[in-house]
Design an enzyme around this catalytic site. Structure first.
Site, short mmCIF file in Angstrom:
data_model
loop_
_atom_site.label_atom_id
_atom_site.label_comp_id
_atom_site.label_asym_id
_atom_site.label_seq_id
_atom_site.Cartn_x
_atom_site.Cartn_y
_atom_site.Cartn_z
N GLY A 1 0.84 -1.20 0.00
CA GLY A 1 0.00 0.00 0.00
C GLY A 1 0.87 1.24 0.00
N GLY B 1 -2.48 6.92 -2.24
CA GLY B 1 -2.93 7.65 -3.44
C GLY B 1 -3.96 6.89 -4.25
CB SER C 1 4.09 5.32 4.59
OG SER C 1 3.65 4.59 3.49
CG ASP D 1 -4.19 -8.45 -6.11
OD1 ASP D 1 -4.19 -8.25 -4.87
OD2 ASP D 1 -5.18 -8.87 -6.73
CD GLN D 2 -2.99 -6.52 0.53
OE1 GLN D 2 -3.49 -5.42 0.59
NE2 GLN D 2 -2.51 -7.13 1.60
CG ASP E 1 -1.49 1.46 5.28
OD1 ASP E 1 -2.69 1.28 5.52
OD2 ASP E 1 -0.98 2.60 5.17
CG HIS F 1 -6.89 -1.53 5.09
ND1 HIS F 1 -5.70 -1.81 5.71
CD2 HIS F 1 -6.79 -0.24 4.68
CE1 HIS F 1 -4.92 -0.75 5.68
NE2 HIS F 1 -5.55 0.22 5.05
CD GLU G 1 -0.30 1.15 9.00
OE1 GLU G 1 -1.14 1.83 8.39
OE2 GLU G 1 0.89 1.48 9.13
C1 SAM Z 1 -4.15 3.43 2.81
S1 SAM Z 1 -3.31 3.51 1.27
C2 SAM Z 1 -1.62 3.34 1.78
C3 SAM Z 1 -1.10 4.55 2.51
C4 SAM Z 1 0.38 4.54 2.74
N1 SAM Z 1 0.86 3.28 3.25
C5 SAM Z 1 0.75 5.64 3.73
O1 SAM Z 1 0.80 5.40 4.95
O2 SAM Z 1 1.02 6.76 3.27
C6 SAM Z 1 -3.71 1.95 0.58
C7 SAM Z 1 -3.08 1.66 -0.78
O3 SAM Z 1 -3.26 0.26 -1.02
C8 SAM Z 1 -3.42 0.06 -2.42
N2 SAM Z 1 -4.10 -1.23 -2.65
C9 SAM Z 1 -5.44 -1.49 -2.64
N3 SAM Z 1 -5.68 -2.78 -2.92
C10 SAM Z 1 -4.47 -3.38 -3.10
C11 SAM Z 1 -4.05 -4.70 -3.43
N4 SAM Z 1 -4.95 -5.69 -3.60
N5 SAM Z 1 -2.73 -4.94 -3.56
C12 SAM Z 1 -1.82 -3.95 -3.38
N6 SAM Z 1 -2.16 -2.67 -3.08
C13 SAM Z 1 -3.47 -2.38 -2.94
C14 SAM Z 1 -4.21 1.27 -2.88
O4 SAM Z 1 -4.01 1.52 -4.26
C15 SAM Z 1 -3.68 2.38 -1.96
O5 SAM Z 1 -2.72 3.16 -2.63
#
Ligand code: SAM
Length: 387
Positions: A199, A202, A212, A247-248, A270, A273, A298
């Protein structure tokens, strides 16, 4: 001639910076002094955080053997710019200040652990000394050099909450995670680490995010930091930071990440979620986490929200993030529980720490045998009538 240091080279430089001067010099020679100087200048300016301001010109000289690798730095209303100096690019006029130091000492100061910093070879010349008018008030150059020298000497470390505010991460604000992160990450701050954050931030906006990652880069001066996001944000990478797309919840994507970064010391989830995604990432990444490593999740309140694949009204479902984490507490005691089906992670769960919306899992050997076997574990038969 090599002009940049890649991540493997940076990793070597960081390891060497924790050792003796001859070892650092040997790695510099191997990687190429020009390339190391470029990496050092990038790191120094990143840490110095020189704001836009009145014009100041600085000459930076990095001595290595008989040579001095020189850079011109120019502060102005657009911020700070730098370029190598030499040959065609001789500087015009007298700079406001020149700072010269041995490259080996600079590498050790920037990339070595706290306490390794020294300034024995540093020489600073102010360009205005012959002009009495310049002594009327503090010159802008003083602040620029003060920032550079502080970045080299590390007289203090900036706290995590301040870094979150500075770079715009929501880890500080309506969340108050830095206090907990300081508790667990503080003792590791000087280690040469590999850190992955899932994560980048943005969301769908490709240009935004990375806050982060900047925080971790500053907080851990000896770490290589990786970010993973489902959206391509690779342009947010920089020295010691790489951003990968994936993709996580996909083991294939996670395998590719591990192939690029190697085994991590810290993983911070992060990302989406979504409970199933958190569990999929943990299932793949926890086994490759190094011993002594930390795995962080988180925003665990989403475990109670069906919109994130959580459950409302029932709290122990192991398909939810918190329901699953609760099973790790049983894993901690796997050697003492009678009749429980073992979980693959049991021998590696060293500790589980829960905070508001946040959990830390420590990876370490959990195979010390448990309580002695002669202590009865079943329902005790009463053999006498109690008083
Ligand atoms: C809450 S933000 C992260 C904020 C960052 N870690 C910070 O503290 O500044 C969540 C991010 O997760 C990404 N995301 C959503 N689904 C995802 C997935 N399946 N795999 C990887 N990243 C994902 C989104 O594109 C987004 O940019």
């Amino acid at each position: 001639m090599q002009t940049t240091v890649d991540r493997a080279g940076l990793s070597r430089l960081i390891s060497a910076a924790g050792g003796i001067a001859d070892g650092i010099t040997a790695v510099i020679d191997d990687l190429g002094a020009q390339a190391v100087a470029a990496a050092v200048v990038g790191e120094l300016l990143h840490r110095a955080d020189v704001p836009a301001g009145p014009d100041v010109s600085v000459h930076l000289g990095l001595r290595h053997g008989d040579a001095t690798i020189r850079y011109g730095l120019q502060v102005g209303s657009a911020g700070i710019a730098h370029h190598p100096v030499g040959g065609e690019r001789e500087p015009a006029g007298v700079p406001d200040v020149s700072l010269t130091q041995d490259l080996t000492e600079v590498v050790r100061s920037l990339f070595g652990p706290r306490g390794a910093q020294s300034s024995a070879s540093r020489v600073v010349h102010w360009g205005h000394l012959e002009n009495p008018a310049a002594f009327d008030r503090p010159l802008p150059a003083y602040d620029v050099v003060r920032r550079m020298v502080d970045a080299l000497d590390r007289p203090y470390d900036v706290g995590l909450a301040e870094l979150c505010v500075r770079y715009g991460s929501d880890k500080w604000g309506h969340h108050t995670y830095p206090r907990r992160y300081e508790q667990h990450f503080g003792p590791l701050r000087d280690q040469p680490l590999t850190i992955l954050e899932i994560g980048v931030g943005g969301f769908g906006d490709q240009r935004r995010g990375g806050a982060s990652l900047e925080v971790w880069r500053r907080y851990f001066p000896r770490a290589l930091v990786y970010g993973l996001d489902i959206v391509d944000k690779s342009h947010l990478g920089g020295q010691r930071v790489a951003v990968l797309q994936g993709d996580q919840s996909s083991p294939v994507d996670l395998a590719r990440v591990v192939e690029v970064m190697g085994r991590p010391d810290i993983v911070i989830d992060d990302g989406s979620h979504v409970s199933a995604h958190l569990l999929a990432s943990f299932a793949y990444l926890f086994p490759v986490l190094r011993d002594g490593g930390l795995y962080v999740m988180e925003d665990l309140q989403t475990s109670y929200w069906p919109t994130f694949g959580g459950r409302a009204g029932t709290y122990d479902d192991p398909a939810t993030s918190l329901g699953f984490l609760k099973t790790l507490i049983d894993g901690l005691h796997h050697e003492e529980i009678v009749g429980r089906a073992p979980a693959a992670t049991d021998p590696d769960i060293g500790g589980v720490h829960f905070y508001h919306n946040l959990a830390f899992i420590e990876k370490e050997r959990n195979l010390d045998g448990g309580a002695p076997s002669w202590i009865p574990r079943g329902v005790r038969q009463r053999t006498s009538v109690p008083d």
